[in-house]
Design an enzyme around this catalytic site. Structure first.
Site, PDB file in Angstrom:
ATOM      1  N   ASP A 103       0.854  -1.191   0.000  1.00  0.00           N
ATOM      2  CA  ASP A 103       0.000   0.000   0.000  1.00  0.00           C
ATOM      3  C   ASP A 103       0.891   1.242   0.000  1.00  0.00           C
ATOM      4  O   ASP A 103       1.976   1.229   0.598  1.00  0.00           O
ATOM      5  CB  ASP A 103      -0.917   0.005   1.235  1.00  0.00           C
ATOM      6  CG  ASP A 103      -2.135   0.887   1.026  1.00  0.00           C
ATOM      7  OD1 ASP A 103      -3.236   0.328   0.854  1.00  0.00           O
ATOM      8  OD2 ASP A 103      -1.989   2.128   0.988  1.00  0.00           O
ATOM      9  N   PHE A 157     -17.157 -10.912  -4.391  1.00  0.00           N
ATOM     10  CA  PHE A 157     -18.582 -10.828  -4.030  1.00  0.00           C
ATOM     11  C   PHE A 157     -18.700 -10.769  -2.508  1.00  0.00           C
ATOM     12  O   PHE A 157     -19.528 -11.460  -1.908  1.00  0.00           O
ATOM     13  CB  PHE A 157     -19.344 -12.028  -4.606  1.00  0.00           C
ATOM     14  CG  PHE A 157     -19.207 -12.159  -6.099  1.00  0.00           C
ATOM     15  CD1 PHE A 157     -19.957 -11.363  -6.952  1.00  0.00           C
ATOM     16  CD2 PHE A 157     -18.299 -13.052  -6.649  1.00  0.00           C
ATOM     17  CE1 PHE A 157     -19.811 -11.463  -8.332  1.00  0.00           C
ATOM     18  CE2 PHE A 157     -18.147 -13.168  -8.029  1.00  0.00           C
ATOM     19  CZ  PHE A 157     -18.912 -12.367  -8.878  1.00  0.00           C
ATOM     20  N   LEU A 158     -17.839  -9.977  -1.890  1.00  0.00           N
ATOM     21  CA  LEU A 158     -17.779  -9.930  -0.426  1.00  0.00           C
ATOM     22  C   LEU A 158     -18.742  -8.883   0.117  1.00  0.00           C
ATOM     23  O   LEU A 158     -18.736  -7.742  -0.343  1.00  0.00           O
ATOM     24  CB  LEU A 158     -16.352  -9.570   0.019  1.00  0.00           C
ATOM     25  CG  LEU A 158     -15.221 -10.431  -0.536  1.00  0.00           C
ATOM     26  CD1 LEU A 158     -13.863  -9.825  -0.172  1.00  0.00           C
ATOM     27  CD2 LEU A 158     -15.328 -11.858  -0.012  1.00  0.00           C
ATOM     28  N   LYS A 180     -19.784  -9.389 -12.436  1.00  0.00           N
ATOM     29  CA  LYS A 180     -19.715  -8.589 -11.212  1.00  0.00           C
ATOM     30  C   LYS A 180     -20.774  -7.477 -11.223  1.00  0.00           C
ATOM     31  O   LYS A 180     -21.552  -7.311 -10.277  1.00  0.00           O
ATOM     32  CB  LYS A 180     -18.307  -8.001 -11.081  1.00  0.00           C
ATOM     33  CG  LYS A 180     -18.150  -6.910 -10.055  1.00  0.00           C
ATOM     34  CD  LYS A 180     -18.289  -7.437  -8.646  1.00  0.00           C
ATOM     35  CE  LYS A 180     -18.279  -6.280  -7.644  1.00  0.00           C
ATOM     36  NZ  LYS A 180     -18.372  -6.711  -6.292  1.00  0.00           N
ATOM     37  N   CYS A 195     -20.768  -0.310  -2.875  1.00  0.00           N
ATOM     38  CA  CYS A 195     -20.870  -1.088  -4.112  1.00  0.00           C
ATOM     39  C   CYS A 195     -22.115  -0.815  -4.935  1.00  0.00           C
ATOM     40  O   CYS A 195     -22.011  -0.386  -6.089  1.00  0.00           O
ATOM     41  CB  CYS A 195     -20.803  -2.575  -3.780  1.00  0.00           C
ATOM     42  SG  CYS A 195     -19.176  -3.082  -3.227  1.00  0.00           S
ATOM     43  N   LYS A 249     -25.551  -0.084   6.670  1.00  0.00           N
ATOM     44  CA  LYS A 249     -26.186  -1.292   7.196  1.00  0.00           C
ATOM     45  C   LYS A 249     -25.517  -1.603   8.530  1.00  0.00           C
ATOM     46  O   LYS A 249     -24.475  -1.009   8.853  1.00  0.00           O
ATOM     47  CB  LYS A 249     -26.046  -2.456   6.209  1.00  0.00           C
ATOM     48  CG  LYS A 249     -24.611  -2.918   5.983  1.00  0.00           C
ATOM     49  CD  LYS A 249     -24.584  -4.154   5.095  1.00  0.00           C
ATOM     50  CE  LYS A 249     -23.191  -4.728   5.025  1.00  0.00           C
ATOM     51  NZ  LYS A 249     -23.120  -5.946   4.230  1.00  0.00           N
TER      52      LYS A 249
HETATM   53  C1  UDX Z   1     -22.784  -5.855  -1.708  1.00  0.00           C
HETATM   54  C2  UDX Z   1     -22.926  -7.264  -2.317  1.00  0.00           C
HETATM   55  O1  UDX Z   1     -23.827  -8.036  -1.509  1.00  0.00           O
HETATM   56  C3  UDX Z   1     -21.572  -7.928  -2.435  1.00  0.00           C
HETATM   57  O2  UDX Z   1     -21.713  -9.178  -3.090  1.00  0.00           O
HETATM   58  C4  UDX Z   1     -20.651  -7.023  -3.258  1.00  0.00           C
HETATM   59  O3  UDX Z   1     -19.382  -7.570  -3.400  1.00  0.00           O
HETATM   60  C5  UDX Z   1     -20.554  -5.658  -2.617  1.00  0.00           C
HETATM   61  O4  UDX Z   1     -21.868  -5.100  -2.485  1.00  0.00           O
HETATM   62  P1  UDX Z   1     -22.491  -4.791   0.703  1.00  0.00           P
HETATM   63  O5  UDX Z   1     -22.377  -3.466   0.015  1.00  0.00           O
HETATM   64  O6  UDX Z   1     -21.550  -5.110   1.800  1.00  0.00           O
HETATM   65  O7  UDX Z   1     -22.332  -5.986  -0.377  1.00  0.00           O
HETATM   66  O8  UDX Z   1     -23.962  -4.850   1.302  1.00  0.00           O
HETATM   67  P2  UDX Z   1     -25.245  -5.801   1.267  1.00  0.00           P
HETATM   68  O9  UDX Z   1     -25.311  -6.560   2.523  1.00  0.00           O
HETATM   69  O10 UDX Z   1     -25.357  -6.564   0.010  1.00  0.00           O
HETATM   70  O11 UDX Z   1     -26.383  -4.674   1.311  1.00  0.00           O
HETATM   71  C6  UDX Z   1     -26.370  -3.572   0.404  1.00  0.00           C
HETATM   72  C7  UDX Z   1     -27.446  -2.573   0.735  1.00  0.00           C
HETATM   73  O12 UDX Z   1     -28.723  -3.081   0.357  1.00  0.00           O
HETATM   74  C8  UDX Z   1     -27.562  -2.176   2.196  1.00  0.00           C
HETATM   75  O13 UDX Z   1     -27.752  -0.785   2.273  1.00  0.00           O
HETATM   76  C9  UDX Z   1     -28.783  -2.911   2.685  1.00  0.00           C
HETATM   77  O14 UDX Z   1     -29.418  -2.240   3.735  1.00  0.00           O
HETATM   78  C10 UDX Z   1     -29.636  -2.903   1.431  1.00  0.00           C
HETATM   79  N1  UDX Z   1     -30.594  -4.029   1.368  1.00  0.00           N
HETATM   80  C11 UDX Z   1     -30.157  -5.315   1.290  1.00  0.00           C
HETATM   81  C12 UDX Z   1     -31.953  -3.757   1.374  1.00  0.00           C
HETATM   82  O15 UDX Z   1     -32.381  -2.587   1.446  1.00  0.00           O
HETATM   83  N2  UDX Z   1     -32.834  -4.799   1.289  1.00  0.00           N
HETATM   84  C13 UDX Z   1     -32.429  -6.087   1.191  1.00  0.00           C
HETATM   85  O16 UDX Z   1     -33.284  -6.973   1.107  1.00  0.00           O
HETATM   86  C14 UDX Z   1     -31.040  -6.358   1.197  1.00  0.00           C
END
Ligand code: UDX
Length: 462
Positions: free
Chosen positions: A58, A179-180, A231, A287, A347
């Site tokens: 880094d 896909f994390l 992706k 993301c 979240k």
């Molecule tokens: C996401 C993808 O899941 C992951 O695979 C990718 O690599 C990066 O983006 P992340 O951003 O960590 O991961 O959050 P995630 O848990 O998927 O939730 C994304 C957003 O959607 C959150 O703001 C969550 O509150 C919202 N969400 C999720 C909803 O509003 N309703 C749902 O049913 C699910």
């Protein structure tokens, strides 16, 4: 456990799906991961935990120093334990590129630097371009460049023609999107639904495949552009599910149906599935907002109008403002009241506030004149010029006429709402932006409960 190269489940046409493919027991690769942000750190730490010899690079010396001392730079369950273990057993180290790139390049070198959103909605690839150019210029022996950063379809082809083709040594290119989920990244690394690898170089594909030998997941091998598209399409599809269920929730409010029942009912159809059907104030994070806009941008750039995706983005932008709209309607003198905003992170289980609904809600309320008091159990680094930040949920609710739950932290779900009511001023309205509270409990406590498409909640059409 290491399993020998085995069954190829060949599809009739298209990509190759295989199960694990390690050639030799105990194969250890010399890996470099460039960028120790969220994705880079998780990748580096997990690859080291699998026994590979990992150097994480880094440009930020402070980050390198902190990680070298065994303290994680991100809030992520399980990461610090693996970090400490990797440092202790010598499989993991951190460094800056201050002594030049050549000695740092591993047999397999991951690029995991940021691709933030540019002002025009495109992915800003400046960090990726700079790193790739440095690597291509410095390489003095062949290696495999694995693109872990989220880059738009077509990036791999451009990198190969602009940078790699002129290098003094052969450099293979493999797209390997991540896909994390934040808050689950370590678990997601080991229990992923699939590993996607895109390249036109079969030996490079095989070598990267071997890296993941200890992960029991199908590996999908395809071309670079398709891997890049998987992706974006995955994130766009999940975002679509969320915007869709939010539209249905708003409709439920209008017609008197209940979104909890509707979500359950449609999710029971195995073709639809129950995941990502939780209605609320929309998606945030690093993301979905960025990737949906970047995909829309890349579609336009390629002469395609992605109408559905544009609507998904528009619905999400509107959804996050619903609490303010409803509060303003329910409390005409909102500008003279105190409003508690409960939750800053996009979240629970993360301190990440990027594109969080609260980031838009707080200034909007403040602009309207309300006295905004904000509480989040861990997220601390949001600019709060027009709001007061407090250390406990009780301080936030004390004297508030309304509260908006913007993040479904368990603390809010399990709160003593009778106590909350005793501290709040009339009308003691709680807008449950995540449909995470028990409406009956709140109503029994004398709170006016509003939610997103829930039956029994105070309804307000858009
Ligand atoms: C996401 C993808 O899941 C992951 O695979 C990718 O690599 C990066 O983006 P992340 O951003 O960590 O991961 O959050 P995630 O848990 O998927 O939730 C994304 C957003 O959607 C959150 O703001 C969550 O509150 C919202 N969400 C999720 C909803 O509003 N309703 C749902 O049913 C699910």
């Amino acid at each position: 456990m290491v399993i020998a190269c085995d069954t190829l489940l060949l599809l009739t046409v298209g990509p190759t799906v295989s199960k694990r493919c390690l050639k030799e027991e105990g194969h250890v690769a010399r890996v470099t991961v460039i960028g120790t942000g969220y994705v880079g750190l998780v990748s580096g730490v997990c690859l080291a935990n699998s026994g590979h010899d990992v150097t994480c690079v880094d440009i930020d010396p402070a980050k390198v120093a902190q990680l070298t001392s065994g303290r994680s730079t991100i809030y992520e369950p399980g990461i610090e334990e693996l970090l400490v273990a990797g440092l202790a057993n010598g499989t993991l180290r951190f460094t800056t590129p201050s002594d030049g790139w050549a000695p740092l390049i591993g047999d397999i070198t991951f690029v995991a630097v940021g691709t933030p959103m540019a002002a025009n909605g495109a992915a800003d690839l400046s960090q990726v371009r700079a790193v790739v150019a440095d690597l291509a210029a410095a390489a003095d022996r062949p290696f495999i460049l694995v693109m872990k950063s989220t880059v738009p379809p077509g990036t791999g082809a451009t990198v190969k023609s602009r940078n790699l083709s002129d290098a003094a040594v052969p450099i293979a290119y493999v797209s390997n999107p991540e896909f994390l989920r934040e808050g689950h990244a370590v678990a997601d690394w080991y229990h992923t639904d699939r590993i996607v690898l895109g390249s036109d170089d079969s030996s490079a594909l095989a070598a990267v495949c071997e890296l993941y030998a200890d992960i029991d997941a199908p590996i999908l091998e395809t071309d670079t552009a398709s891997a890049e598209t998987i992706k974006y399409a995955s994130n766009a599809f999940l975002s679509t599910k969320i915007s869709f269920i939010n539209e249905i929730a708003n409709l439920c409010d209008a017609i008197g149906a209940d979104i909890d029942s509707v979500s359950t009912g449609i999710g029971m159809d195995t073709r639809i599935g129950p995941a990502f059907l939780k209605a609320g104030i929309g998606y945030g994070g690093s993301c979905f907002p960025k990737d949906t806009r970047a995909l829309d941008f890349i579609a336009t750039l390629n002469g395609y109008q992605f109408t559905l995706l544009k609507s998904v983005i528009e619905v999400n932008n509107r959804q996050r403002l619903l609490p303010v709209i409803h509060l303003a309607r329910a409390i005409p003198d909102l500008h003279e009241r105190t409003v508690a905003v409960l939750g800053l992170s996009f979240k629970p289980d993360t301190d990440d506030v990027r594109e969080a609904p609260a980031v838009d809600i707080v200034p909007l309320l403040a602009e309207g004149g309300a006295n905004v008091v904000v509480y989040d159990p861990i997220a601390a680094h949001i600019p709060l010029e027009d709001a007061t930040r407090v250390a406990t949920v009780w301080e936030a609710l004390d004297g508030a006429s309304a509260a908006i739950v913007t993040t479904e932290w368990p603390e809010f779900r399990d709160l003593d709402w009778a106590r909350a009511r005793s501290m709040m001023h009339d009308p003691a309205l709680v807008y449950d932006g995540r449909n995470c509270l028990d409406g009956d409990t709140l109503r029994a406590a004398g709170i006016e409960y509003m939610a997103v498409g829930r039956q029994g909640a105070h309804r307000a059409s858009i």
